[in-house]
Motif scaffolding. Structure first.
Motif, short mmCIF file in Angstrom:
data_model
loop_
_atom_site.label_atom_id
_atom_site.label_comp_id
_atom_site.label_asym_id
_atom_site.label_seq_id
_atom_site.Cartn_x
_atom_site.Cartn_y
_atom_site.Cartn_z
N THR A 1 10.05 -31.13 -14.34
CA THR A 1 9.18 -32.28 -14.52
C THR A 1 7.94 -32.03 -13.67
O THR A 1 8.05 -31.66 -12.51
CB THR A 1 9.87 -33.58 -14.07
OG1 THR A 1 11.04 -33.76 -14.88
CG2 THR A 1 8.96 -34.78 -14.24
N VAL A 2 6.77 -32.21 -14.28
CA VAL A 2 5.53 -32.02 -13.56
C VAL A 2 4.71 -33.30 -13.65
O VAL A 2 4.96 -34.16 -14.50
CB VAL A 2 4.72 -30.83 -14.11
CG1 VAL A 2 5.47 -29.52 -13.91
CG2 VAL A 2 4.36 -31.02 -15.56
N VAL A 3 3.75 -33.43 -12.77
CA VAL A 3 2.88 -34.61 -12.73
C VAL A 3 1.47 -34.18 -13.10
O VAL A 3 0.96 -33.19 -12.57
CB VAL A 3 2.90 -35.26 -11.33
CG1 VAL A 3 1.94 -36.44 -11.27
CG2 VAL A 3 4.30 -35.69 -10.97
N LEU A 4 0.87 -34.90 -14.02
CA LEU A 4 -0.50 -34.62 -14.42
C LEU A 4 -1.44 -35.08 -13.32
O LEU A 4 -1.41 -36.24 -12.91
CB LEU A 4 -0.80 -35.35 -15.74
CG LEU A 4 -2.13 -35.06 -16.42
CD1 LEU A 4 -2.20 -33.60 -16.85
CD2 LEU A 4 -2.31 -35.97 -17.61
N GLY A 5 -2.27 -34.18 -12.83
CA GLY A 5 -3.21 -34.50 -11.77
C GLY A 5 -4.39 -35.32 -12.27
O GLY A 5 -4.59 -35.48 -13.48
N ILE B 1 2.58 -25.36 -12.90
CA ILE B 1 3.83 -24.83 -13.44
C ILE B 1 4.68 -24.41 -12.25
O ILE B 1 4.25 -23.59 -11.43
CB ILE B 1 3.56 -23.64 -14.38
CG1 ILE B 1 2.65 -24.08 -15.53
CG2 ILE B 1 4.87 -23.05 -14.89
CD1 ILE B 1 2.15 -22.95 -16.40
N ARG C 1 -4.86 -31.58 -14.52
CA ARG C 1 -4.23 -30.30 -14.21
C ARG C 1 -2.73 -30.43 -14.07
O ARG C 1 -2.22 -31.44 -13.59
CB ARG C 1 -4.81 -29.74 -12.92
CG ARG C 1 -6.26 -29.40 -13.05
CD ARG C 1 -6.81 -28.82 -11.78
NE ARG C 1 -8.22 -28.52 -11.98
CZ ARG C 1 -9.09 -28.38 -11.01
NH1 ARG C 1 -8.69 -28.50 -9.76
NH2 ARG C 1 -10.34 -28.11 -11.27
N LEU C 2 -2.04 -29.39 -14.53
CA LEU C 2 -0.59 -29.29 -14.36
C LEU C 2 -0.30 -28.08 -13.49
O LEU C 2 -0.96 -27.05 -13.61
CB LEU C 2 0.11 -29.08 -15.70
CG LEU C 2 0.05 -30.21 -16.72
CD1 LEU C 2 0.70 -29.76 -18.02
CD2 LEU C 2 0.77 -31.43 -16.18
#
Length: 80
Positions: free
Chosen positions: A4-8, A15, A12-13
């Motif tokens: 799970t990543v957070v959109l900046g 990885i 920006r992501l």
């Protein structure tokens, strides 16, 4: 492998390192982004190119898709 990543704020992501390592991604690698329905697909640009080339492999090198399109358009215009 899932993450799970957070959109900046600037879109920006990041990885995660484990995924970059598993896919052998390095700084400066070019990635291709595509949407498939509501999904975002990120793949190495080389794989996307290979996929496109495979789609076009059945087109004979002697044929011109532009000429075919123009011929079809002219035929349509002649019927109108």
């Amino acid at each position: 492998m899932d993450a799970t990543v957070v959109l900046g704020k600037q879109g920006r992501l990041v990885i995660p390192a484990e995924i970059r390592a598993a896919l052998r991604l390095r700084p400066g690698d070019r990635l291709h982004l595509a949407t498939r329905g509501s999904r975002l697909v990120i793949e190495p640009q080389g794989e996307a190119l290979t996929e496109l080339q495979a789609l076009a492999q059945d087109v004979p090198p002697s044929s011109s898709l532009v000429d075919e399109l123009l011929q079809a358009r002219r035929a349509e215009a002649g019927r109108e």
